[in-house]
Design a protein around this motif. Structure first.
Motif, mmCIF file in Angstrom:
data_model
loop_
_atom_site.group_PDB
_atom_site.id
_atom_site.type_symbol
_atom_site.label_atom_id
_atom_site.label_comp_id
_atom_site.label_asym_id
_atom_site.label_seq_id
_atom_site.Cartn_x
_atom_site.Cartn_y
_atom_site.Cartn_z
ATOM 1 N N LEU A 169 25.140 56.946 43.538
ATOM 2 C CA LEU A 169 26.096 56.969 42.429
ATOM 3 C C LEU A 169 27.495 56.603 42.906
ATOM 4 C CD1 LEU A 169 25.224 60.143 40.320
ATOM 5 C CD2 LEU A 169 25.309 57.786 39.507
ATOM 6 N N ASP A 170 27.913 57.194 44.016
ATOM 7 C CA ASP A 170 29.241 56.900 44.558
ATOM 8 C C ASP A 170 29.406 55.412 44.812
ATOM 9 O OD1 ASP A 170 29.823 59.598 44.508
ATOM 10 O OD2 ASP A 170 29.608 59.884 46.671
ATOM 11 N N ARG A 171 28.425 54.811 45.467
ATOM 12 C CA ARG A 171 28.503 53.390 45.794
ATOM 13 C C ARG A 171 28.528 52.528 44.532
ATOM 14 N NH1 ARG A 171 25.640 53.792 50.010
ATOM 15 N NH2 ARG A 171 23.646 53.115 49.261
ATOM 16 N N ALA A 172 27.719 52.901 43.561
ATOM 17 C CA ALA A 172 27.672 52.120 42.321
ATOM 18 C C ALA A 172 29.000 52.207 41.568
ATOM 19 C CB ALA A 172 26.524 52.604 41.438
ATOM 20 N N PHE A 173 29.545 53.415 41.429
ATOM 21 C CA PHE A 173 30.806 53.555 40.711
ATOM 22 C C PHE A 173 31.957 52.900 41.472
ATOM 23 C CE2 PHE A 173 28.713 57.051 38.258
ATOM 24 C CZ PHE A 173 28.869 56.465 37.013
ATOM 25 N N LEU A 174 31.949 52.984 42.798
ATOM 26 C CA LEU A 174 32.973 52.297 43.582
ATOM 27 C C LEU A 174 32.874 50.787 43.389
ATOM 28 C CD1 LEU A 174 33.024 54.381 46.885
ATOM 29 C CD2 LEU A 174 34.917 54.076 45.270
ATOM 30 N N ALA A 175 31.663 50.277 43.368
ATOM 31 C CA ALA A 175 31.477 48.839 43.158
ATOM 32 C C ALA A 175 32.006 48.425 41.780
ATOM 33 C CB ALA A 175 29.994 48.469 43.286
ATOM 34 N N LEU A 176 31.766 49.252 40.787
ATOM 35 C CA LEU A 176 32.187 48.927 39.426
ATOM 36 C C LEU A 176 33.668 49.191 39.179
ATOM 37 C CD1 LEU A 176 29.065 50.222 37.499
ATOM 38 C CD2 LEU A 176 29.724 47.836 37.938
ATOM 39 N N ALA A 177 34.361 49.762 40.150
ATOM 40 C CA ALA A 177 35.788 50.023 39.993
ATOM 41 C C ALA A 177 36.607 48.730 40.013
ATOM 42 C CB ALA A 177 36.277 50.962 41.097
ATOM 43 N N ASP A 178 36.031 47.665 40.518
ATOM 44 C CA ASP A 178 36.745 46.385 40.616
ATOM 45 C C ASP A 178 36.492 45.541 39.368
ATOM 46 O OD1 ASP A 178 36.677 43.343 41.439
ATOM 47 O OD2 ASP A 178 38.018 44.387 42.834
ATOM 48 N N PRO A 179 37.539 44.999 38.744
ATOM 49 C CA PRO A 179 37.362 44.218 37.510
ATOM 50 C C PRO A 179 36.537 42.948 37.701
ATOM 51 C CG PRO A 179 39.675 44.202 38.197
ATOM 52 C CD PRO A 179 38.956 45.157 39.096
#
Length: 118
Positions: free
Chosen positions: A11-21
């Motif tokens: 989850l952490d990795r996925a949300f971090l990845a999605l933090a970038d526009p």
């Protein structure tokens, strides 16, 4: 993803990845179907190498995969990974909605007890 990895790490990795526009835009584009790096790079004013790095981050997060079709290497969105993120968000959204419904009910009771008209 490694065998010692737990759901929180994913989850952490996925949300971090999605933090970038840019990565969110790539995911949005892939939701319409697979695309090559060149196709994914087209709307951005960045190099294809930069787009490739963004795709690598999305791959490491388990959100996309690449396949080989002759000379093409299309990128595919992993719908199951997005579904896991959505399920995690929905769990907390549903809890919050239940809390708001209870608060609404309590306020309605308090309003009736005081004889206050809406």
């Amino acid at each position: 993803m490694g065998s010692g990895e737990d759901a929180d790490d994913r989850l952490d990795r996925a949300f971090l990845a999605l933090a970038d526009p840019v990565r969110r835009a790539i995911v949005a584009r892939l939701s319409r179907g697979p695309a090559t790096v060149n196709e994914l790079a087209a709307p951005f004013d960045i190099t294809k190498q930069a787009v490739s790095k963004h795709i690598q981050v999305l791959e490491q997060a388990g959100l996309v995969t690449r396949t080989r079709e002759a000379q093409r290497r299309p990128v595919h969105l992993d719908a199951a990974a997005l579904e896991r993120l959505t399920a995690w968000i929905d769990r907390y959204r549903l809890d919050a909605e239940r809390n708001y419904r209870r608060l609404d009910s309590l306020l309605a009771v308090m309003t009736q007890e005081k004889g206050i008209e809406k």
